[in-house]
Design a protein around this motif. Structure first.
Motif, mmCIF file in Angstrom:
data_model
loop_
_atom_site.group_PDB
_atom_site.id
_atom_site.type_symbol
_atom_site.label_atom_id
_atom_site.label_comp_id
_atom_site.label_asym_id
_atom_site.label_seq_id
_atom_site.Cartn_x
_atom_site.Cartn_y
_atom_site.Cartn_z
ATOM 1 N N THR A 248 0.887 -1.368 0.044
ATOM 2 C CA THR A 248 -0.024 0.462 0.131
ATOM 3 C C THR A 248 0.701 1.263 0.203
ATOM 4 O O THR A 248 1.819 1.367 1.165
ATOM 5 C CB THR A 248 -0.787 0.083 1.174
ATOM 6 O OG1 THR A 248 -1.806 -1.019 1.267
ATOM 7 C CG2 THR A 248 -2.231 0.978 0.948
ATOM 8 N N SER A 254 -3.246 0.316 -3.836
ATOM 9 C CA SER A 254 -2.497 -0.220 -3.446
ATOM 10 C C SER A 254 -2.434 -1.563 -4.272
ATOM 11 O O SER A 254 -3.136 -2.866 -4.805
ATOM 12 C CB SER A 254 -4.070 -1.166 -2.283
ATOM 13 O OG SER A 254 -3.532 -0.235 -1.515
ATOM 14 N N THR A 271 -4.411 -1.900 -7.971
ATOM 15 C CA THR A 271 -5.763 -1.881 -7.050
ATOM 16 C C THR A 271 -7.414 -2.400 -6.868
ATOM 17 O O THR A 271 -7.499 -2.189 -7.916
ATOM 18 C CB THR A 271 -5.690 -0.338 -6.837
ATOM 19 O OG1 THR A 271 -4.407 0.364 -6.633
ATOM 20 C CG2 THR A 271 -6.525 0.145 -5.291
#
Length: 366
Positions: A248, A254, A271
């Motif tokens: 992250t 992320s 992500t």
């Protein structure tokens, strides 16, 4: 009546002397006879060597079957063997957009090295580096950031970007790297706005043409230590087997990686977990993943990764991971990776992604 005396001498000593003389005479005669016999039996002298005799020659004539192995060089950014002289060009680094509207990126799947860093809004942005494999186009490029001079300077070469705050542009111009900026007169022929996405996510670079404009710039130095093959990489030999990694950077950054044994690479997901692909349709992948935990300072609303210093690192190759330490003493030196014993961590030959994960972010693996 007494017998008459004999007329023969009776002196014993005289008889002895006569008998001894006779024996000596016989011995001398025997020696002389033997010498004469031996002299008559001596071997004749050997014939002289005939120097004119021909020297023997092998039949059939010997022919060597040894074949000189081809000369090779190692690509400085991937550690892969290449034909000597084939990479006599500079690197091309570019600030690559990672906004959702900028995806899929052009040519990112063919970069030798990709650095991922935190930028504003919790997003990440890339510094892609091309040298051994240069696609026809790369992009979209975006503006420069304050940590980029420290990332790019060790490479030398060229950096392509779309501009930026003047203070950051000045920092980048102060390095030894040639700055190719969208909108400059000398980039009109090699940068254009494409139809891949709306502005500002659509500035594309014609990579071979830009490199050809600066053929006098030297090739890069080696940036990492490499093993001879994938099995000899430090993580592959000494690391812990894992199947995936997650990290992250910020609220919208992320990404994750999963090991794919069939291809021998790590496969990237965006992500949210969707596969991350390039404009070519190829899944973004890497042979090596280097995670560097870095401090990030927010300076006038701009997250600024601190690249001069050192800290914790993790290196993943061959489906395994090993802890390490990174250090970078100055702007022009590439990061150095060492293990717990202080030995250089060797990567597997191939492409590498460097994840500059903030220390207040997170990193995990399974």
């Amino acid at each position: 009546m007494s017998e008459p005396r004999s007329s023969r001498p009776t002196d014993r000593s005289t008889g002895v002397r006569r008998r001894g003389a006779s024996r000596r005479l016989l011995a001398l005669v025997a020696i002389a006879t033997a010498s004469a016999v031996l002299g008559g039996c001596s071997a004749p002298a050997p014939d002289p060597v005939d120097d004119a005799r021909p020297s023997p020659s092998p039949s059939p004539e010997y022919v060597s079957t040894y074949v000189e192995p081809p000369a090779i060089e190692l690509a400085p950014l991937t550690g892969e063997p290449v034909e000597p002289g084939s990479l006599a060009r500079s690197t091309l680094a570019a600030k690559i957009d990672n906004h959702p509207r900028a995806r899929p990126q052009v040519g990112l799947d063919r970069a030798d090295i990709v650095f991922e860093e935190l930028v504003e809004g919790g997003l990440t942005r890339y510094v892609g580096v091309w040298h051994s494999d240069v696609p026809a186009e790369i992009g979209p490029i975006r503006s420069i950031r304050p940590m980029d001079p420290d990332i790019i300077s060790p490479l030398g070469g060229i950096v392509a970007y779309s501009g930026g705050q003047q203070r950051f542009v000045d920092l980048m111009r102060a390095t030894r790297v040639y700055n190719a900026i969208h909108g400059q007169a000398d980039t009109d022929a090699v940068m254009y706005r494409g139809s891949n996405a709306p502005a500002p996510h659509n500035v594309i670079v014609r990579a071979p043409e830009l490199l050809a404009q600066h053929a006098d710039i030297a090739p890069p130095a080696q940036q990492f230590a490499f093993a001879a093959d994938a099995a000899s990489a430090t993580a592959a030999k000494d690391g812990q087997p894992i199947t995936s990694m997650a990290m992250t950077f910020g609220s919208l950054g992320s990404p994750s990686w999963a090991w794919d044994a069939a291809s021998g690479t790590w496969l990237r997901s965006m992500t949210g977990g969707a596969p991350d692909t390039a404009a070519s349709g190829a899944r973004l992948s890497a042979v090596n993943i280097v995670v560097m935990r870095v401090p990030v300072q927010v300076i006038q609303d701009i997250p600024t990764t601190q690249m001069i210093g050192g800290g914790e690192a993790w290196v993943s190759s061959g489906g395994k991971i090993v802890p390490a330490t990174w250090s970078k003493p100055d702007q022009n030196t590439p990061p150095r990776l060492v293990d717990a014993q202080g030995a250089a961590v060797r990567l597997a030959p191939g492409a590498t992604w460097v994840e500059l994960v903030p220390t207040d972010g997170s990193f995990s693996f399974q």
